[in-house]
Design a protein around this motif. Structure first.
Motif, mmCIF file in Angstrom:
data_model
loop_
_atom_site.group_PDB
_atom_site.id
_atom_site.type_symbol
_atom_site.label_atom_id
_atom_site.label_comp_id
_atom_site.label_asym_id
_atom_site.label_seq_id
_atom_site.Cartn_x
_atom_site.Cartn_y
_atom_site.Cartn_z
ATOM 1 N N ALA A 1 0.821 -1.210 0.000
ATOM 2 C CA ALA A 1 0.000 0.000 0.000
ATOM 3 C C ALA A 1 0.853 1.257 0.000
ATOM 4 O O ALA A 1 0.431 2.311 -0.504
ATOM 5 C CB ALA A 1 -0.928 -0.007 1.211
ATOM 6 N N ALA A 2 2.075 1.165 0.547
ATOM 7 C CA ALA A 2 2.983 2.309 0.569
ATOM 8 C C ALA A 2 3.753 2.479 -0.733
ATOM 9 O O ALA A 2 4.530 3.432 -0.869
ATOM 10 C CB ALA A 2 3.964 2.154 1.734
ATOM 11 N N GLY A 3 3.561 1.561 -1.680
ATOM 12 C CA GLY A 3 4.216 1.678 -2.975
ATOM 13 C C GLY A 3 5.397 0.761 -3.176
ATOM 14 O O GLY A 3 6.112 0.866 -4.186
ATOM 15 N N PHE A 4 5.632 -0.167 -2.257
ATOM 16 C CA PHE A 4 6.737 -1.110 -2.390
ATOM 17 C C PHE A 4 6.348 -2.312 -3.237
ATOM 18 O O PHE A 4 5.205 -2.788 -3.191
ATOM 19 C CB PHE A 4 7.151 -1.634 -1.010
ATOM 20 C CG PHE A 4 8.085 -0.740 -0.242
ATOM 21 C CD1 PHE A 4 9.451 -0.839 -0.395
ATOM 22 C CD2 PHE A 4 7.576 0.194 0.652
ATOM 23 C CE1 PHE A 4 10.300 -0.027 0.333
ATOM 24 C CE2 PHE A 4 8.418 1.008 1.386
ATOM 25 C CZ PHE A 4 9.805 0.905 1.212
ATOM 26 N N ASP A 5 7.310 -2.814 -3.987
ATOM 27 C CA ASP A 5 7.219 -4.125 -4.626
ATOM 28 C C ASP A 5 7.980 -5.082 -3.704
ATOM 29 O O ASP A 5 9.206 -5.008 -3.605
ATOM 30 C CB ASP A 5 7.848 -4.084 -6.018
ATOM 31 C CG ASP A 5 7.772 -5.404 -6.744
ATOM 32 O OD1 ASP A 5 7.067 -6.313 -6.256
ATOM 33 O OD2 ASP A 5 8.429 -5.557 -7.790
ATOM 34 N N VAL A 6 7.269 -5.949 -3.004
ATOM 35 C CA VAL A 6 7.853 -6.741 -1.926
ATOM 36 C C VAL A 6 8.485 -8.022 -2.467
ATOM 37 O O VAL A 6 7.823 -8.821 -3.139
ATOM 38 C CB VAL A 6 6.787 -7.087 -0.871
ATOM 39 C CG1 VAL A 6 7.396 -7.935 0.246
ATOM 40 C CG2 VAL A 6 6.169 -5.807 -0.304
ATOM 41 N N ASP A 7 9.766 -8.230 -2.155
ATOM 42 C CA ASP A 7 10.428 -9.507 -2.442
ATOM 43 C C ASP A 7 10.066 -10.533 -1.377
ATOM 44 O O ASP A 7 9.644 -11.634 -1.686
ATOM 45 C CB ASP A 7 11.960 -9.340 -2.472
ATOM 46 C CG ASP A 7 12.469 -8.787 -3.782
ATOM 47 O OD1 ASP A 7 11.657 -8.590 -4.695
ATOM 48 O OD2 ASP A 7 13.684 -8.554 -3.888
ATOM 49 N N TYR A 8 10.266 -10.178 -0.128
ATOM 50 C CA TYR A 8 9.903 -11.079 0.961
ATOM 51 C C TYR A 8 9.801 -10.306 2.266
ATOM 52 O O TYR A 8 10.460 -9.289 2.467
ATOM 53 C CB TYR A 8 10.919 -12.231 1.120
ATOM 54 C CG TYR A 8 12.351 -11.795 1.365
ATOM 55 C CD1 TYR A 8 12.804 -11.453 2.643
ATOM 56 C CD2 TYR A 8 13.267 -11.737 0.319
ATOM 57 C CE1 TYR A 8 14.114 -11.059 2.868
ATOM 58 C CE2 TYR A 8 14.582 -11.348 0.533
ATOM 59 C CZ TYR A 8 14.999 -11.013 1.803
ATOM 60 O OH TYR A 8 16.291 -10.609 2.029
ATOM 61 N N VAL A 9 8.941 -10.780 3.122
ATOM 62 C CA VAL A 9 8.907 -10.407 4.539
ATOM 63 C C VAL A 9 8.722 -11.731 5.254
ATOM 64 O O VAL A 9 7.670 -12.358 5.138
ATOM 65 C CB VAL A 9 7.765 -9.444 4.889
ATOM 66 C CG1 VAL A 9 7.770 -9.157 6.393
ATOM 67 C CG2 VAL A 9 7.874 -8.149 4.111
ATOM 68 N N SER A 10 9.745 -12.190 5.969
ATOM 69 C CA SER A 10 9.747 -13.547 6.496
ATOM 70 C C SER A 10 10.327 -13.593 7.900
ATOM 71 O O SER A 10 11.122 -12.732 8.288
ATOM 72 C CB SER A 10 10.569 -14.475 5.587
ATOM 73 O OG SER A 10 10.043 -14.513 4.284
ATOM 74 N N LEU A 11 9.950 -14.637 8.619
ATOM 75 C CA LEU A 11 10.469 -14.894 9.951
ATOM 76 C C LEU A 11 11.388 -16.106 9.877
ATOM 77 O O LEU A 11 11.033 -17.132 9.293
ATOM 78 C CB LEU A 11 9.315 -15.176 10.916
ATOM 79 C CG LEU A 11 9.673 -15.398 12.376
ATOM 80 C CD1 LEU A 11 10.270 -14.130 12.992
ATOM 81 C CD2 LEU A 11 8.434 -15.836 13.157
ATOM 82 N N ALA A 12 12.578 -15.990 10.482
ATOM 83 C CA ALA A 12 13.565 -17.061 10.369
ATOM 84 C C ALA A 12 14.304 -17.255 11.680
ATOM 85 O O ALA A 12 14.375 -16.356 12.518
ATOM 86 C CB ALA A 12 14.561 -16.738 9.249
ATOM 87 N N ASP A 13 14.875 -18.458 11.829
ATOM 88 C CA ASP A 13 15.791 -18.717 12.933
ATOM 89 C C ASP A 13 17.014 -17.824 12.749
ATOM 90 O O ASP A 13 17.565 -17.725 11.645
ATOM 91 C CB ASP A 13 16.201 -20.190 12.910
ATOM 92 C CG ASP A 13 17.101 -20.575 14.064
ATOM 93 O OD1 ASP A 13 16.598 -21.140 15.033
ATOM 94 O OD2 ASP A 13 18.319 -20.291 13.992
ATOM 95 N N ALA A 14 17.449 -17.167 13.826
ATOM 96 C CA ALA A 14 18.520 -16.179 13.709
ATOM 97 C C ALA A 14 19.874 -16.788 13.385
ATOM 98 O O ALA A 14 20.769 -16.077 12.920
ATOM 99 C CB ALA A 14 18.623 -15.362 15.003
ATOM 100 N N GLU A 15 20.044 -18.092 13.599
ATOM 101 C CA GLU A 15 21.327 -18.730 13.282
ATOM 102 C C GLU A 15 21.287 -19.467 11.963
ATOM 103 O O GLU A 15 22.135 -19.265 11.089
ATOM 104 C CB GLU A 15 21.727 -19.701 14.391
ATOM 105 C CG GLU A 15 23.043 -20.415 14.113
ATOM 106 C CD GLU A 15 23.410 -21.428 15.180
ATOM 107 O OE1 GLU A 15 24.376 -22.190 14.978
ATOM 108 O OE2 GLU A 15 22.717 -21.467 16.230
ATOM 109 N N THR A 16 20.283 -20.319 11.786
ATOM 110 C CA THR A 16 20.233 -21.165 10.594
ATOM 111 C C THR A 16 19.499 -20.506 9.437
ATOM 112 O O THR A 16 19.624 -20.946 8.295
ATOM 113 C CB THR A 16 19.527 -22.487 10.919
ATOM 114 O OG1 THR A 16 18.139 -22.234 11.199
ATOM 115 C CG2 THR A 16 20.182 -23.182 12.109
ATOM 116 N N LEU A 17 18.697 -19.486 9.723
ATOM 117 C CA LEU A 17 17.802 -18.820 8.772
ATOM 118 C C LEU A 17 16.717 -19.752 8.251
ATOM 119 O O LEU A 17 16.086 -19.465 7.234
ATOM 120 C CB LEU A 17 18.580 -18.188 7.607
ATOM 121 C CG LEU A 17 19.550 -17.073 7.980
ATOM 122 C CD1 LEU A 17 20.027 -16.350 6.730
ATOM 123 C CD2 LEU A 17 18.950 -16.074 8.960
ATOM 124 N N GLY A 18 16.489 -20.852 8.961
ATOM 125 C CA GLY A 18 15.376 -21.718 8.606
ATOM 126 C C GLY A 18 14.062 -21.035 8.924
ATOM 127 O O GLY A 18 13.918 -20.362 9.949
#
Length: 284
Positions: A232-249
C-alpha cells in the motif's frame, strides 16, 4: 592512515602490526561510506588493536542486471572518513589484484545462503563468501566486523568461518538508522525525494510486525499484514519472512532467537532490513 593496493605490501604492513604486538581487526566494505560503516570502525577500535578497512566493489556479488556500473565510488572522501575515524590502514585493491588472470575458485555456503536474498539474487552469496575468504587470507585478522543490516550475509560469513576453522572472531554490529528509522545504506542515495519519504514504511512495518510476533500473535497473519502495508505504501515486496537467527530456517522455534527479514523495492531502489524478535521470558 596508509593506503595499500598490492597484496605483498599489505602482508608486509600487517606483519609490522603483528611485530609490535597488536591485534588486527578487519572492516570489509565496498566504499560509499556512511555512519553505519563508521560504527564498525568505532567498534573495532580497541586498545592494542590495529584497524584495517577494505574498499573493494566486488563484481562477483553483482548479478547481470544489478547496479555494479553505477554503484557509488568515492574513495578519496571515504579515505578521509576512515582516517578521521581512527582507521590505521586502507586496503584498496583493484579487480585485477583481487582476481588475477586465471582465477577459478568460488566459495559456496549451503543452507543459510539459499533463501531470501540468495533466492532473489542467484550467485550473490557465493561472490560474498569468495571475496571475504580472500580478504581474510590477505589480512589474517583476529576479528572482523560486519553490520547486522545485511543479516543474511552475516549468517553466511559466520557459518563459513565455523565450517572452515578460520579462527576469526566475527562481530555483528547493530544496524545504524536515520532519525526516522530507515536503515543506513550506500544505496539510499538512489532514492529520490518521494521514494525517500515512502521508504520509512519499511522499518515501521517491520517494527509493528516484530512487536506483534514478540507478543505471541500468529506470524502468518502478522507477516501478511506487513506485506500488505508495504504494498500500500508503494513497495514491490520480495519477501517479509520470519527465520531462525542462526540457521535462517523458516518456521523457527519460538524458544530460539528469531529474526524478521525483509527486502522490497521502492522506485528503482531495493532496500533490505531486519529486526530481532525477543525470546519470550521463561515462566517463573
Amino acid at each position: 592512515m596508509q593506503t595499500i593496493r598490492r597484496v605483498a605490501e599489505l602482508k608486509e604492513a600487517v606483519s609490522r602490526f603483528r611485530a609490535e604486538g597488536s591485534r588486527v581487526a578487519l572492516v570489509p566494505t565496498m566504499g560509499a561510506l556512511h555512519a553505519g560503516h563508521m560504527a564498525l570502525i568505532d567498534a573495532a577500535r580497541r586498545p592494542g588493536t590495529r584497524v584495517v578497512a577494505s574498499i573493494f566493489v566486488n563484481p562477483r556479488q553483482f548479478g547481470p542486471n544489478e547496479d555494479l556500473s553505477r554503484y557509488p565510488r568515492r574513495e578519496m572522501a571515504d579515505a578521509r572518513m576512515l582516517a578521521e575515524g581512527g582507521c590505521d590502514l586502507l586496503w584498496a585493491p583493484d579487480v585485477e589484484e583481487m582476481y588475477p588472470a586465471g582465477f577459478a575458485t568460488s566459495i559456496s555456503v549451503a543452507g543459510v545462503s539459499e533463501g531470501f536474498d540468495g533466492a532473489a539474487r542467484p550467485g550473490h552469496f557465493d561472490g560474498v563468501a569468495t571475496v571475504v575468504t580472500k580478504l581474510f587470507n590477505q589480512v589474517r585478522p583476529d576479528a572482523a566486523y560486519f553490520g547486522e543490516k545485511d543479516f543474511q550475509q552475516l549468517a553466511v560469513i559466520r557459518r563459513m568461518v565455523a565450517d572452515l576453522d578460520m579462527g576469526i572472531e566475527i562481530v555483528g554490529v547493530p544496524t545504524q538508522r536515520e532519525d526516522d528509522g530507515l536503515a543506513l545504506s550506500s544505496r539510499n542515495i538512489y532514492l529520490d525525494e518521494g521514494d525517500r519519504a515512502r521508504a520509512v514504511a519499511l522499518p515501521r512495518a517491520l517494527g509493528i510486525a516484530a512487536r506483534a510476533i514478540g507478543r505471541g500473535e500468529d506470524p502468518v497473519t502478522v507477516l501478511d499484514e506487513a506485506r500488505g502495508t508495504l504494498a500500500a505504501a508503494g513497495f514491490d515486496v520480495d519477501y517479509v519472512s520470519l527465520a531462525d537467527a542462526e540457521t535462517l530456517g523458516e518456521d523457527p522455534d519460538p524458544s530460539r532467537p528469531r529474526r524478521l527479514l525483509a527486502a522490497a523495492r521502492i522506485g528503482n531502489t531495493r532496500l533490505i532490513d531486519n529486526l530481532a524478535i525477543e525470546v519470550p521470558a521463561a515462566p517463573e
